[in-house]
Design a protein around this motif. Sequence first.
Motif, PDB file in Angstrom:
ATOM      1  N   PRO A   1      17.505  12.451  -2.223  1.00 49.65           N
ATOM      2  CA  PRO A   1      18.153  11.178  -1.699  1.00 49.65           C
ATOM      3  C   PRO A   1      17.243   9.997  -2.125  1.00 49.65           C
ATOM      4  O   PRO A   1      17.725   8.953  -2.676  1.00 49.65           O
ATOM      5  CB  PRO A   1      18.339  11.056  -0.388  1.00 49.65           C
ATOM      6  N   GLU A   2      15.995  10.333  -2.275  1.00 53.25           N
ATOM      7  CA  GLU A   2      14.902   8.876  -2.683  1.00 53.25           C
ATOM      8  C   GLU A   2      14.936   8.698  -4.204  1.00 53.25           C
ATOM      9  O   GLU A   2      15.260   9.871  -5.015  1.00 53.25           O
ATOM     10  CB  GLU A   2      13.535   9.426  -2.136  1.00 53.25           C
TER      11      GLU A   2
ATOM     12  N   LEU B   1       1.699   4.535   5.959  1.00 55.64           N
ATOM     13  CA  LEU B   1       2.067   4.341   4.440  1.00 55.64           C
ATOM     14  C   LEU B   1       3.140   4.998   4.053  1.00 55.64           C
ATOM     15  O   LEU B   1       3.350   6.122   4.242  1.00 55.64           O
ATOM     16  CB  LEU B   1       0.814   4.793   3.687  1.00 55.64           C
ATOM     17  N   PRO B   2       4.007   4.265   3.086  1.00 56.83           N
ATOM     18  CA  PRO B   2       5.327   4.736   2.158  1.00 56.83           C
ATOM     19  C   PRO B   2       4.261   5.843   1.448  1.00 56.83           C
ATOM     20  O   PRO B   2       3.195   5.627   0.882  1.00 56.83           O
ATOM     21  CB  PRO B   2       5.770   3.564   1.904  1.00 56.83           C
TER      22      PRO B   2
ATOM     23  N   LEU C   1       7.433   9.655   8.050  1.00 57.75           N
ATOM     24  CA  LEU C   1       6.854   8.380   7.138  1.00 57.75           C
ATOM     25  C   LEU C   1       7.908   8.240   6.075  1.00 57.75           C
ATOM     26  O   LEU C   1       8.803   9.147   5.696  1.00 57.75           O
ATOM     27  CB  LEU C   1       5.503   8.855   6.567  1.00 57.75           C
ATOM     28  N   PRO C   2       7.992   7.090   5.465  1.00 55.38           N
ATOM     29  CA  PRO C   2       9.039   6.842   4.238  1.00 55.38           C
ATOM     30  C   PRO C   2       8.624   7.460   2.986  1.00 55.38           C
ATOM     31  O   PRO C   2       7.437   7.246   2.742  1.00 55.38           O
ATOM     32  CB  PRO C   2       9.310   5.273   4.484  1.00 55.38           C
TER      33      PRO C   2
ATOM     34  N   SER D   1       0.937  -1.292  -0.017  1.00 55.27           N
ATOM     35  CA  SER D   1       0.014  -0.029  -0.149  1.00 55.27           C
ATOM     36  C   SER D   1       0.939   1.335   0.037  1.00 55.27           C
ATOM     37  O   SER D   1       2.094   1.442   0.706  1.00 55.27           O
ATOM     38  CB  SER D   1      -1.104  -0.025   1.123  1.00 55.27           C
ATOM     39  N   PHE D   2       0.374   2.105  -0.867  1.00 60.53           N
ATOM     40  CA  PHE D   2       1.070   3.466  -0.944  1.00 60.53           C
ATOM     41  C   PHE D   2       0.084   4.415  -0.925  1.00 60.53           C
ATOM     42  O   PHE D   2      -1.042   4.449  -1.343  1.00 60.53           O
ATOM     43  CB  PHE D   2       1.986   3.296  -2.139  1.00 60.53           C
TER      44      PHE D   2
END
Length: 223
Positions: A198-199, A140-141, A168-169, A3-4
């Motif tokens: 950075p992501e 949730l990411p 959160l990520p 889930s996102f």
Amino acid sequence: MQSFFITGTDTEVGKTYFTARLMHTLAQNEVKVAGYKPVAAGCEVINDEPVNEDALAIYEACNVPVTLQQVNPVALIPPIAPHIAANKAGITLELQQLIDGYWRLASFQPDVLLMEGAGGWQLPLGKNLWMPDVVKQLQLPVIMVVGMRLGCLNHALLTAQAIRQTGLPLHGWVANQLSQQPMPYYAENLATLREALPEPLLAELPFEADYTKPLTALRNILG
């Protein structure tokens, strides 16, 4: 279940376009997928029911037997900020109401459940209630859609910073071209974002009106 939460750097940057395309791609790969747009403002009344165009696109991309009302439980008619539209309609949006809507869709046991926000990240829903409160409760990411236009560098970096500050990520980001003619110095702007964030860049989407067209970067997006 994966889930996102899909957010954007602003309104009209392609959140629904990306969400629907990802859902159609998953469905075409025989993955059970559901979408959730808990709050939408700007609806047309059809058969005495408010219907939001973006929510309808997400509903039509689902391949589990959900209803439009389950996909979009809060559909507000005026095309204005949801907390203002809700106030004008005499509606109070509650955190638990939006959480319950998510788990109602999860009960259909999709392999992937995508939840899409409205507007940008820091969306007010009511007094002392913001969309990030819902996302944080669900843990949730987040996938961030960047509308590639003038101002996107500032909007993307500030949005990413705000997401991280919630704990959160940030799963990654998507670069979405908003017109047939790419923004001036598109490559340079994209390179700046790739260096500053950075992501990972999950997908680069050229302008394409057809949101049923499959995504080639599916494996990169889901991880």
